[in-house]
Motif scaffolding. Structure first.
Motif, short mmCIF file in Angstrom:
data_model
loop_
_atom_site.label_atom_id
_atom_site.label_comp_id
_atom_site.label_asym_id
_atom_site.label_seq_id
_atom_site.Cartn_x
_atom_site.Cartn_y
_atom_site.Cartn_z
N ILE A 144 0.86 -1.18 0.00
CA ILE A 144 0.00 0.00 0.00
C ILE A 144 0.90 1.23 0.00
CG2 ILE A 144 -1.70 1.32 1.31
CD1 ILE A 144 -2.53 -1.36 2.64
N VAL A 145 0.66 2.16 -0.93
CA VAL A 145 1.42 3.41 -0.98
C VAL A 145 0.49 4.55 -0.58
CG1 VAL A 145 2.81 4.94 -2.42
CG2 VAL A 145 2.86 2.47 -2.83
N ILE A 146 0.85 5.23 0.49
CA ILE A 146 0.01 6.30 1.02
C ILE A 146 0.11 7.54 0.13
CG2 ILE A 146 -0.38 7.83 3.00
CD1 ILE A 146 -1.17 4.90 3.48
N GLY A 147 -1.05 8.16 -0.12
CA GLY A 147 -1.09 9.35 -0.96
C GLY A 147 -1.51 10.61 -0.24
N LEU A 159 -9.12 3.90 2.56
CA LEU A 159 -8.58 3.73 1.21
C LEU A 159 -8.59 5.03 0.42
CD1 LEU A 159 -9.84 0.19 0.12
CD2 LEU A 159 -7.75 0.85 1.34
N GLU A 160 -9.30 6.05 0.90
CA GLU A 160 -9.24 7.37 0.26
C GLU A 160 -7.86 7.99 0.44
OE1 GLU A 160 -12.37 9.71 1.92
OE2 GLU A 160 -13.94 8.24 1.39
N HIS A 161 -7.08 7.49 1.38
CA HIS A 161 -5.75 8.02 1.66
C HIS A 161 -4.66 7.23 0.93
CE1 HIS A 161 -7.04 10.74 4.97
NE2 HIS A 161 -8.07 9.90 4.96
N VAL A 162 -5.06 6.27 0.11
CA VAL A 162 -4.11 5.42 -0.62
C VAL A 162 -3.91 5.96 -2.02
CG1 VAL A 162 -3.69 3.11 -1.54
CG2 VAL A 162 -4.66 3.39 0.76
N ASP A 235 -8.03 -1.77 4.19
CA ASP A 235 -8.65 -0.64 4.89
C ASP A 235 -8.42 -0.74 6.40
OD1 ASP A 235 -10.27 -2.89 5.04
OD2 ASP A 235 -12.15 -1.79 4.80
N GLU A 236 -8.48 -1.96 6.94
CA GLU A 236 -8.22 -2.15 8.37
C GLU A 236 -6.78 -1.78 8.72
OE1 GLU A 236 -10.20 -5.84 10.21
OE2 GLU A 236 -9.90 -6.39 8.11
N ILE A 237 -5.85 -2.17 7.87
CA ILE A 237 -4.44 -1.91 8.14
C ILE A 237 -4.15 -0.42 8.17
CG2 ILE A 237 -2.10 -2.16 7.21
CD1 ILE A 237 -3.05 -4.89 6.06
N THR A 246 1.18 9.09 12.35
CA THR A 246 0.70 9.79 11.16
C THR A 246 1.32 9.15 9.94
OG1 THR A 246 0.48 11.87 12.38
CG2 THR A 246 0.60 12.01 9.97
N LEU A 247 0.48 8.76 9.00
CA LEU A 247 0.95 8.26 7.72
C LEU A 247 1.04 9.43 6.75
CD1 LEU A 247 -1.17 4.99 7.52
CD2 LEU A 247 1.31 5.15 7.78
N SER A 248 2.15 9.51 6.02
CA SER A 248 2.42 10.64 5.14
C SER A 248 2.53 10.17 3.70
CB SER A 248 3.72 11.33 5.55
OG SER A 248 3.64 11.79 6.89
#
Length: 308
Positions: A144-147, A159-162, A235-237, A246-248
């Motif tokens: 998963i690459v965070i966006g 998943l809106e943050h992926v 989505d759970e992860i 915080t995921l960036s």
């Protein structure tokens, strides 16, 4: 959209992979007089979000007839599809059948550990097998690459943050990994996280929880499963990790491996990776990541064992 990183004039460049070939983004931007208005590296594309992707799509559409801007993918030396992740977060024992094959209890919470930037490698790179290990194992995993920045997000919004997804081989030196209760040492040897070949945007992937995933070693199928076997879904992860840190944009999460690793076999049947072995990780919609294992070079003169 499939984004790709490739080496050009000793630097990493951004490309868009299509059926026609790989579009050189910088060259196409210059040809269309769009310098300064487009992302020219993968992290700029990730951080630019929807507007950056829209600009890249438009660029590719208008460059269709400009043949000199397109490259044959096989002619390119690729870089990691995410070149400089701020965090490399990994989920252990996240496939039910993998937990069962290793006689591990099904976890109640995601088991998290981390890797470091020294582990990042690319499609086609040779991977050195460490001199200090005799038990290097393969692990096919969805990344998963965070966006978008994520903190305390719920599953419904996660998943809106992926930004997108890619393949990784989460290489693991089992004798180092299991030497102590902490797994880090066996997971963080140099080039132990080849990423690629593509970073595929989330809109093109759709549901990440129903993708076929496999590994071959020298053409022999070793792992063959589906991300539907995950204990904790994507989505759970993302939601779980965001409750604690915080995921960036540009952070990556390795979501675990299915059954079929060498460690899951009876001890007398285990044959770990050897120099010359070619490992291929394939995931639906994300392509095939291919790397060859090689012997680690001899240490420089004057190097010593840590006990010396």
């Amino acid at each position: 959209m499939k984004l790709i990183t490739f080496r050009k004039n000793d630097e990493l460049a951004l490309g868009v992979s299509t059926e026609k070939g790989v579009l050189d983004v910088a060259a196409a931007a210059a040809a269309q007089g769009l310098e300064g208005s487009l992302p020219l590296n993968i992290h700029a594309a990730i951080e630019g979000g929807a507007s950056a992707l829209s600009a890249l799509r438009s660029l590719a559409e208008h460059a269709e007839g400009t043949l000199e801007l397109w490259q044959e993918e096989d002619s390119l030396q690729l870089g990691p599809c995410v070149t400089n992740p701020g965090k490399i977060i990994c989920v252990g024992l996240n496939y039910r059948k993998h937990a069962e094959e290793t006689n591990a209890p099904i976890p109640n919470y995601p088991i998290l550990f981390n890797k470091f930037a020294n582990t990042v490698a690319a499609q086609g790179d040779d991977i050195p097998l460490p001199r200090v290990s005799q038990e290097v194992d393969y692990e096919a995993e969805l990344v998963i690459v965070i966006g978008r920045e994520a903190k305390y997000v719920g599953r419904e919004q996660a998943l809106e943050h992926v930004f997108g997804y890619c393949c990784v081989n989460d290489l693991s030196a089992r004798d180092l990994q299991l030497r102590t209760p902490q797994w880090l040492l066996g997971k963080s040897c140099d080039k132990f996280s080849p990423l690629g070949p593509y970073l595929v945007t989330s809109d093109e992937v759709g549901n990440p929880n129903e993708l076929a995933i496999s590994t071959t070693v020298n053409g022999e199928v070793r792992q063959s499963s589906n991300t539907a076997d995950m204990i904790f879904r994507c989505d759970e992860i993302v939601s779980y990790v965001s409750q604690h840190m915080t995921l960036s944009p540009g952070d990556i999460i390795l979501t675990g491996t299915p059954e079929g690793v060498v460690l899951g076999l009876p001890p007398e049947q285990r044959v770990y990776l050897q120099p010359g072995d070619v490992v291929e990780i394939s995931i639906d919609k994300l392509g095939t990541l291919r790397n060859r294992m090689v012997a680690e070079p001899e240490p420089a003169p004057g190097s010593h064992d840590w006990r010396a």
